[in-house]
Design an enzyme around this catalytic site. Structure first.
Site, PDB file in Angstrom:
ATOM      1  N   LYS A   1       0.744  -1.377   0.018  1.00  0.00           N
ATOM      2  CA  LYS A   1       0.179  -0.216   0.169  1.00  0.00           C
ATOM      3  C   LYS A   1       1.117   1.100  -0.180  1.00  0.00           C
ATOM      4  O   LYS A   1       2.062   1.659   0.265  1.00  0.00           O
ATOM      5  CB  LYS A   1      -1.155  -0.370   0.992  1.00  0.00           C
ATOM      6  CG  LYS A   1      -0.067   0.088   2.441  1.00  0.00           C
ATOM      7  CD  LYS A   1      -0.318   1.759   3.332  1.00  0.00           C
ATOM      8  CE  LYS A   1       1.062   1.967   3.985  1.00  0.00           C
ATOM      9  NZ  LYS A   1       1.689   3.116   4.559  1.00  0.00           N
TER      10      LYS A   1
ATOM     11  N   GLY B   1       4.620  -5.941   6.437  1.00  0.00           N
ATOM     12  CA  GLY B   1       3.994  -7.031   7.217  1.00  0.00           C
ATOM     13  C   GLY B   1       2.779  -6.945   7.244  1.00  0.00           C
ATOM     14  O   GLY B   1       2.145  -8.146   7.615  1.00  0.00           O
TER      15      GLY B   1
ATOM     16  N   ASP C   1      -3.195  -1.366   9.144  1.00  0.00           N
ATOM     17  CA  ASP C   1      -3.190  -1.126   7.940  1.00  0.00           C
ATOM     18  C   ASP C   1      -3.902  -2.464   7.593  1.00  0.00           C
ATOM     19  O   ASP C   1      -4.222  -2.866   6.264  1.00  0.00           O
ATOM     20  CB  ASP C   1      -1.925  -0.722   7.461  1.00  0.00           C
ATOM     21  CG  ASP C   1      -1.064   0.557   7.467  1.00  0.00           C
ATOM     22  OD1 ASP C   1      -1.719   1.114   8.011  1.00  0.00           O
ATOM     23  OD2 ASP C   1       0.462   0.054   7.500  1.00  0.00           O
TER      24      ASP C   1
HETATM   25  P1  ATP Z   1       3.954  -0.136   7.840  1.00  0.00           P
HETATM   26  O1  ATP Z   1       4.285   1.028   6.468  1.00  0.00           O
HETATM   27  O2  ATP Z   1       3.197  -0.394   8.088  1.00  0.00           O
HETATM   28  O3  ATP Z   1       4.347   1.417   8.641  1.00  0.00           O
HETATM   29  P2  ATP Z   1       6.445  -0.731   7.270  1.00  0.00           P
HETATM   30  O4  ATP Z   1       6.611  -1.234   5.808  1.00  0.00           O
HETATM   31  O5  ATP Z   1       7.472   0.496   6.889  1.00  0.00           O
HETATM   32  O6  ATP Z   1       5.212  -0.822   7.897  1.00  0.00           O
HETATM   33  P3  ATP Z   1       6.593  -3.328   7.485  1.00  0.00           P
HETATM   34  O7  ATP Z   1       7.713  -4.455   6.526  1.00  0.00           O
HETATM   35  O8  ATP Z   1       5.810  -3.887   7.603  1.00  0.00           O
HETATM   36  O9  ATP Z   1       7.326  -2.028   7.542  1.00  0.00           O
HETATM   37  O10 ATP Z   1       7.596  -4.402   8.740  1.00  0.00           O
HETATM   38  C1  ATP Z   1       7.720  -3.539  10.314  1.00  0.00           C
HETATM   39  C2  ATP Z   1       8.545  -4.459  11.398  1.00  0.00           C
HETATM   40  O11 ATP Z   1       7.281  -5.479  11.851  1.00  0.00           O
HETATM   41  C3  ATP Z   1       9.392  -5.206  10.557  1.00  0.00           C
HETATM   42  O12 ATP Z   1      10.313  -4.715  11.030  1.00  0.00           O
HETATM   43  C4  ATP Z   1       9.360  -5.975  12.116  1.00  0.00           C
HETATM   44  O13 ATP Z   1       9.942  -6.152  12.522  1.00  0.00           O
HETATM   45  C5  ATP Z   1       7.987  -6.740  11.676  1.00  0.00           C
HETATM   46  N1  ATP Z   1       7.660  -8.000  10.834  1.00  0.00           N
HETATM   47  C6  ATP Z   1       6.841  -9.009  11.428  1.00  0.00           C
HETATM   48  N2  ATP Z   1       6.506  -9.930  10.384  1.00  0.00           N
HETATM   49  C7  ATP Z   1       6.745  -9.344   9.330  1.00  0.00           C
HETATM   50  C8  ATP Z   1       6.928  -9.445   7.873  1.00  0.00           C
HETATM   51  N3  ATP Z   1       5.761 -10.375   7.834  1.00  0.00           N
HETATM   52  N4  ATP Z   1       6.970  -8.416   7.114  1.00  0.00           N
HETATM   53  C9  ATP Z   1       7.985  -7.675   6.943  1.00  0.00           C
HETATM   54  N5  ATP Z   1       7.760  -6.965   9.083  1.00  0.00           N
HETATM   55  C10 ATP Z   1       7.420  -8.260   9.706  1.00  0.00           C
END
Ligand code: ATP
Length: 316
Positions: A27, A120, A154
């Site tokens: 997203k 995630g 989200d």
């Molecule tokens: P958002 O935009 O929702 O704030 P993001 O894209 O910045 O999230 P994500 O990749 O969703 O970040 O991950 C944030 C944290 O969630 C990661 O650093 C990790 O510690 C934890 N996490 C747990 N499970 C997962 C997963 N399956 N994929 C990614 N991160 C995960």
């Protein structure tokens, strides 16, 4: 009356016998208005979510226990234990339905880790949809969205996909009725991630010291721009209150944003809490050109093209 998508035949009630494969998008927030900090520690959000064609894929097979393997983005970095959102989502669904939490799950990850693209959360949404099909628990989309909201703000959006308004802490979703317009994006992926909680803390700090820009407020202008179906109009309405915080934590993103606009993008913004930057372009050919120039300029690890809106988590 049975909802049209609710699986109702005998075989599906027993669950799938073969593997279930679910594709889930990343997203971006076309508008991310961050309001005051609430008593529960979350900020009040006013956001427009938009699902784009960068996907993770989760495959669920029958098993005697719950296991997770992965390949792609974040392999070797991301823990595959109970802290992983995939495992947490499987347990949450099992707890809600009474099904035994048994599955062999495999994640093919293309959404960068901690990139501001909600990877995630996407994986949690994919797991709910995949295990619901594997276990034959047949929940409605609203029931799945209820479990999703407890897993992360989200996650309900990533079950629905498309373009949607998010309020509360982002978990209350209402679809935006957009006519069939496809928007063309370039997604500039940075080296390394940024922590979302840290970005919100940095925004609070910037606001306390008067160093943050004015808050975006209502989504009305963005929603009106979407209805006009003209990327030049939409470009003027994009906005993200977390951008100042991301730039403060990662000053090099200013060069990425500048390079994208110099390459011909109509607008560039930081995606969510960053560090990914997304650029709106006039059409698919422009997106290819901008992506190539961003890579040549060395201002990101990788630039990918994408379109949106696309569907949320779906069995393929
Ligand atoms: P958002 O935009 O929702 O704030 P993001 O894209 O910045 O999230 P994500 O990749 O969703 O970040 O991950 C944030 C944290 O969630 C990661 O650093 C990790 O510690 C934890 N996490 C747990 N499970 C997962 C997963 N399956 N994929 C990614 N991160 C995960």
């Amino acid at each position: 009356m049975t909802e049209p998508w609710r699986r109702d035949d005998d075989e599906e009630r027993r669950g799938a016998s073969g593997p279930v494969r679910v594709r889930v998008p990343a997203k971006v927030n076309l508008h991310l208005g961050v309001g005051p900090l609430r008593r529960d520690g979350y900020h009040e959000l006013n956001t427009v979510y938009h699902a784009i064609s960068i996907y993770d894929e989760l495959t669920a097979r029958r098993g005697d226990t719950l296991t997770l393997t992965m390949e792609g983005e974040g392999t070797g970095e991301l823990a595959l234990d109970d802290s992983n959102l995939v495992i947490r989502a499987a347990h949450a669904l099992a707890g809600y339905t009474g099904a035994a939490p048994h599955a062999r799950l495999h994640l093919r990850k293309q959404i960068p880790l901690a990139g501001g693209l909600a990877g995630g959360s996407a994986d949690a949404a994919a797991t709910l949809v995949a295990c619901d099909a594997l276990w034959g628990t047949g929940l409605s989309r609203d029931e799945l969205a209820g479990i999703a909201a407890d897993l992360g703000s989200d996650v309900p959006f990533l079950i629905h996909g498309g373009t949607a308004l998010g309020t509360g802490r982002g978990e209350a979703i209402s679809p935006v009725l957009a006519r069939a317009t496809s928007w063309h994006w370039v997604v500039a992926i940075a080296d390394g991630g940024l922590s979302t909680p840290q970005a919100y803390r940095e925004l609070d700090r910037l606001r306390e010291t008067g160093a943050a820009g004015p808050a975006l407020g209502s989504t009305d202008a963005l929603l009106a721009a979407l209805r006009q179906r003209d990327p030049r109009v939409l470009a003027l309405a994009l906005g993200n209150d977390l951008q100042d915080a991301a730039l403060s934590m990662r000053p090099s993103l200013a060069a990425t944003l500048k390079a994208g606009e110099a390459a011909g993008a109509l607008a560039g913004i930081v995606s969510g809490s960053g560090p990914t930057c997304v650029f709106l372009t006039a059409d698919a050919a422009d997106a290819e050109r901008v992506a190539a120039e961003l890579e040549a300029a060395g201002v990101c690890r990788e630039a990918r093209t994408a379109h949106g809106p696309v569907h949320g988590a779906r069995v393929t």
